[in-house]
Design a protein around this motif. Structure first.
Motif, PDB file in Angstrom:
ATOM      1  N   ILE A   1      10.452  -0.470  -2.840  1.00  0.00           N
ATOM      2  CA  ILE A   1       9.739  -0.945  -1.649  1.00  0.00           C
ATOM      3  C   ILE A   1       8.720  -2.020  -2.030  1.00  0.00           C
ATOM      4  O   ILE A   1       8.570  -3.027  -1.337  1.00  0.00           O
ATOM      5  CB  ILE A   1       9.047   0.230  -0.937  1.00  0.00           C
ATOM      6  CG1 ILE A   1      10.092   1.165  -0.333  1.00  0.00           C
ATOM      7  CG2 ILE A   1       8.105  -0.267   0.148  1.00  0.00           C
ATOM      8  CD1 ILE A   1       9.518   2.421   0.274  1.00  0.00           C
ATOM      9  N   GLY A   2       8.010  -1.802  -3.137  1.00  0.00           N
ATOM     10  CA  GLY A   2       7.005  -2.772  -3.559  1.00  0.00           C
ATOM     11  C   GLY A   2       7.590  -4.131  -3.897  1.00  0.00           C
ATOM     12  O   GLY A   2       6.927  -5.158  -3.721  1.00  0.00           O
TER      13      GLY A   2
ATOM     14  N   LEU B   1       0.835  -1.204   0.000  1.00  0.00           N
ATOM     15  CA  LEU B   1       0.000   0.000   0.000  1.00  0.00           C
ATOM     16  C   LEU B   1       0.867   1.251   0.000  1.00  0.00           C
ATOM     17  O   LEU B   1       0.604   2.212  -0.746  1.00  0.00           O
ATOM     18  CB  LEU B   1      -0.917  -0.019   1.220  1.00  0.00           C
ATOM     19  CG  LEU B   1      -1.889   1.156   1.381  1.00  0.00           C
ATOM     20  CD1 LEU B   1      -2.889   1.179   0.236  1.00  0.00           C
ATOM     21  CD2 LEU B   1      -2.619   1.062   2.718  1.00  0.00           C
ATOM     22  N   PHE B   2       1.897   1.260   0.832  1.00  0.00           N
ATOM     23  CA  PHE B   2       2.825   2.392   0.906  1.00  0.00           C
ATOM     24  C   PHE B   2       3.479   2.636  -0.453  1.00  0.00           C
ATOM     25  O   PHE B   2       3.535   3.769  -0.947  1.00  0.00           O
ATOM     26  CB  PHE B   2       3.892   2.092   1.968  1.00  0.00           C
ATOM     27  CG  PHE B   2       4.839   3.220   2.248  1.00  0.00           C
ATOM     28  CD1 PHE B   2       4.578   4.139   3.248  1.00  0.00           C
ATOM     29  CD2 PHE B   2       6.002   3.368   1.511  1.00  0.00           C
ATOM     30  CE1 PHE B   2       5.451   5.181   3.511  1.00  0.00           C
ATOM     31  CE2 PHE B   2       6.885   4.396   1.757  1.00  0.00           C
ATOM     32  CZ  PHE B   2       6.613   5.304   2.764  1.00  0.00           C
TER      33      PHE B   2
ATOM     34  N   ALA C   1      -1.516   9.958   2.346  1.00  0.00           N
ATOM     35  CA  ALA C   1      -1.682   8.521   2.575  1.00  0.00           C
ATOM     36  C   ALA C   1      -0.339   7.900   2.955  1.00  0.00           C
ATOM     37  O   ALA C   1      -0.246   7.085   3.884  1.00  0.00           O
ATOM     38  CB  ALA C   1      -2.256   7.847   1.331  1.00  0.00           C
ATOM     39  N   VAL C   2       0.723   8.286   2.247  1.00  0.00           N
ATOM     40  CA  VAL C   2       2.073   7.820   2.587  1.00  0.00           C
ATOM     41  C   VAL C   2       2.437   8.240   4.003  1.00  0.00           C
ATOM     42  O   VAL C   2       2.995   7.461   4.791  1.00  0.00           O
ATOM     43  CB  VAL C   2       3.096   8.370   1.565  1.00  0.00           C
ATOM     44  CG1 VAL C   2       4.520   8.162   2.061  1.00  0.00           C
ATOM     45  CG2 VAL C   2       2.899   7.718   0.211  1.00  0.00           C
ATOM     46  N   ASN C   3       2.117   9.479   4.360  1.00  0.00           N
ATOM     47  CA  ASN C   3       2.399   9.992   5.700  1.00  0.00           C
ATOM     48  C   ASN C   3       1.660   9.186   6.769  1.00  0.00           C
ATOM     49  O   ASN C   3       2.237   8.794   7.796  1.00  0.00           O
ATOM     50  CB  ASN C   3       2.000  11.467   5.762  1.00  0.00           C
ATOM     51  CG  ASN C   3       2.435  12.127   7.056  1.00  0.00           C
ATOM     52  OD1 ASN C   3       3.306  11.637   7.755  1.00  0.00           O
ATOM     53  ND2 ASN C   3       1.813  13.234   7.386  1.00  0.00           N
ATOM     54  N   ALA C   4       0.371   8.912   6.530  1.00  0.00           N
ATOM     55  CA  ALA C   4      -0.432   8.169   7.510  1.00  0.00           C
ATOM     56  C   ALA C   4       0.048   6.732   7.661  1.00  0.00           C
ATOM     57  O   ALA C   4       0.134   6.207   8.780  1.00  0.00           O
ATOM     58  CB  ALA C   4      -1.905   8.193   7.086  1.00  0.00           C
ATOM     59  N   ILE C   5       0.378   6.086   6.554  1.00  0.00           N
ATOM     60  CA  ILE C   5       0.857   4.697   6.612  1.00  0.00           C
ATOM     61  C   ILE C   5       2.190   4.624   7.342  1.00  0.00           C
ATOM     62  O   ILE C   5       2.400   3.780   8.218  1.00  0.00           O
ATOM     63  CB  ILE C   5       0.984   4.115   5.193  1.00  0.00           C
ATOM     64  CG1 ILE C   5      -0.389   4.059   4.514  1.00  0.00           C
ATOM     65  CG2 ILE C   5       1.587   2.714   5.238  1.00  0.00           C
ATOM     66  CD1 ILE C   5      -0.315   3.812   3.021  1.00  0.00           C
ATOM     67  N   GLY C   6       3.116   5.521   6.993  1.00  0.00           N
ATOM     68  CA  GLY C   6       4.419   5.521   7.653  1.00  0.00           C
ATOM     69  C   GLY C   6       4.313   5.787   9.141  1.00  0.00           C
ATOM     70  O   GLY C   6       4.963   5.108   9.956  1.00  0.00           O
TER      71      GLY C   6
END
Length: 395
Positions: A136-137, A32-33, A69-74
């Motif tokens: 990363i993926g 997801l990230f 979204a990247v910020n929230a996941i991290g």
């Protein structure tokens, strides 16, 4: 239009990522990230090609959606992995934001200096994002967490009162941060009349102070409680903001804004670290924190624009200082409530530990005590009984 589109995209991205992390992406958050990071880079590549405000707004909405979204996941991954020891790591994430905010205008200036369109500077950010996201993926991932992670347990661990105080603090402090940071150059160059080089220097000093504090805070939080850092830095930033109301010369303005950046930048990360001491931070809570930050950014930027457009007189030349001071007063009030609540929680934990220790000690003594009537005589060196029922009777 630009500020509103970016703010709405950020809020939608945060809530979507938080829901995904709590419900279906917990075992594969890296995918997801990585997906959000790749989509963010695609939006960055498209941005310079847009030729109207509407198109720019739509691309910025998509870019902000993926970025937050990247910020929230991290942030959620750090909270789950490190638990109550997350302070330095979470501050490091926020320090990276300050680094980007410091470098971005410098990069745009270099493009302008050589005669290139500065909007293409976004490609210098989007291309590395693309490479990192793909890497990363494709990397095997195993989630190791030292914190509670099951969705059914997580919700029981969230305490909403400190969450609300943290959301209020994040809203106000980010409104002050970006209300200043987004307008410094334009305000002092176009409204006040400072030279372009002077306005640019003031902007860079603000973001330099902002970034330095976040890196210093990352190291300091390993030795100083996050609550103490939060109180000291926020108070210092508020005092510097009040001083900005009374200064007009470029050196004084530069010093005041540098002090404001130095003071308020540590607030976000340390407030979340204090929250983690009293409550679990789930993906949903982390998304709410990101939404509060996005709403604060939008409120701060729009507030300065409204004051510049509609108000003169006593506020003339002080719009930035008024907005920053007003929001920092709100941040200080929310911070006070959060720290008081954390202090009470800490005292309850100490009392609970003492009670458990006393109960455990009492249980151990009771188990070790001999049956009634079978006590042995315990004597001192002189032969006199100290306690027990010996042949000399009770003493």
């Amino acid at each position: 239009v630009v500020f509103v589109c970016r703010g709405c995209g950020s809020m939608l991205g945060a809530i979507s990522a938080g829901y995904a992390m709590d419900h279906w992406a917990r075992n594969r958050p890296h995918q997801l990230f990585a997906g959000c990071l790749v989509l963010k880079s695609c939006a960055g590549l498209c941005l310079p090609l847009m030729d109207s405000v509407g198109k720019i707004g739509l691309v910025l909405l998509a870019w902000a959606f993926c970025s937050n979204a990247v910020n929230a996941i991290g942030g959620t991954l750090v909270c789950i992995r490190y638990g109550k020891k997350m302070g330095a790591r979470y501050n490091a994430i926020n320090a990276a934001f300050g680094t980007g905010a410091l470098m971005a205008p410098m990069l745009a200036q270099q493009f302008t200096a050589v005669g290139w369109d500065p909007t293409y500077a976004t490609w210098c950010i989007a291309i590395p994002d693309m490479v990192v996201g793909i890497g990363i993926g494709l990397t095997p991932f195993q989630m190791v967490h030292t914190d509670l992670a099951e969705p059914l347990i997580v919700e029981d661990q969230v305490r909403w009162r400190p969450v609300v105080y943290t959301l209020a603090f994040v809203f106000f402090v980010v409104a002050a941060e970006l209300g200043l940071g987004s307008w410094i150059y334009c305000f002092y160059h176009q409204e006040i009349g400072f030279k372009s080089s002077v306005a640019s220097l003031i902007n860079e000093v603000y973001w330099l102070g902002f970034t330095v504090t976040r890196f210093v805070g990352t190291a300091a939080v390993m030795f100083v409680p996050p609550g103490a850092l939060l109180l000291a830095c926020t108070t210092f930033g508020l005092v510097a903001s009040v001083s900005l109301l009374f200064v007009q010369s470029p050196p004084a303005v530069c010093l005041a804004l540098g002090c404001i950046g130095f003071g308020i930048s540590a607030g976000y990360g340390n407030a979340v670290s204090v929250l983690r001491q009293v409550s679990f931070i789930s993906g949903f809570v982390q998304s709410l924190i990101c939404i509060a930050a996005s709403a604060g950014a939008m409120a701060g930027q729009v507030s300065v624009g409204v004051l510049l457009h509609h108000h003169t007189g006593v506020l003339e030349g002080r719009q930035l200082a008024v907005v920053a001071t007003a929001f920092l007063i709100g941040a200080f009030a929310a911070m006070t409530l959060l720290l008081l609540l954390a202090r009470r929680h800490e005292k309850r934990e100490v009392l609970s530990c003492l009670h458990q220790w006393a109960t455990s000690a009492e249980t151990t003594v009771c188990r070790a005590a001999p049956p009634r009537g079978a006590e042995e005589e315990v004597t001192m060196g002189c032969g006199t009984p100290c306690f027990g029922n010996g042949p000399h009777g009770s003493s």
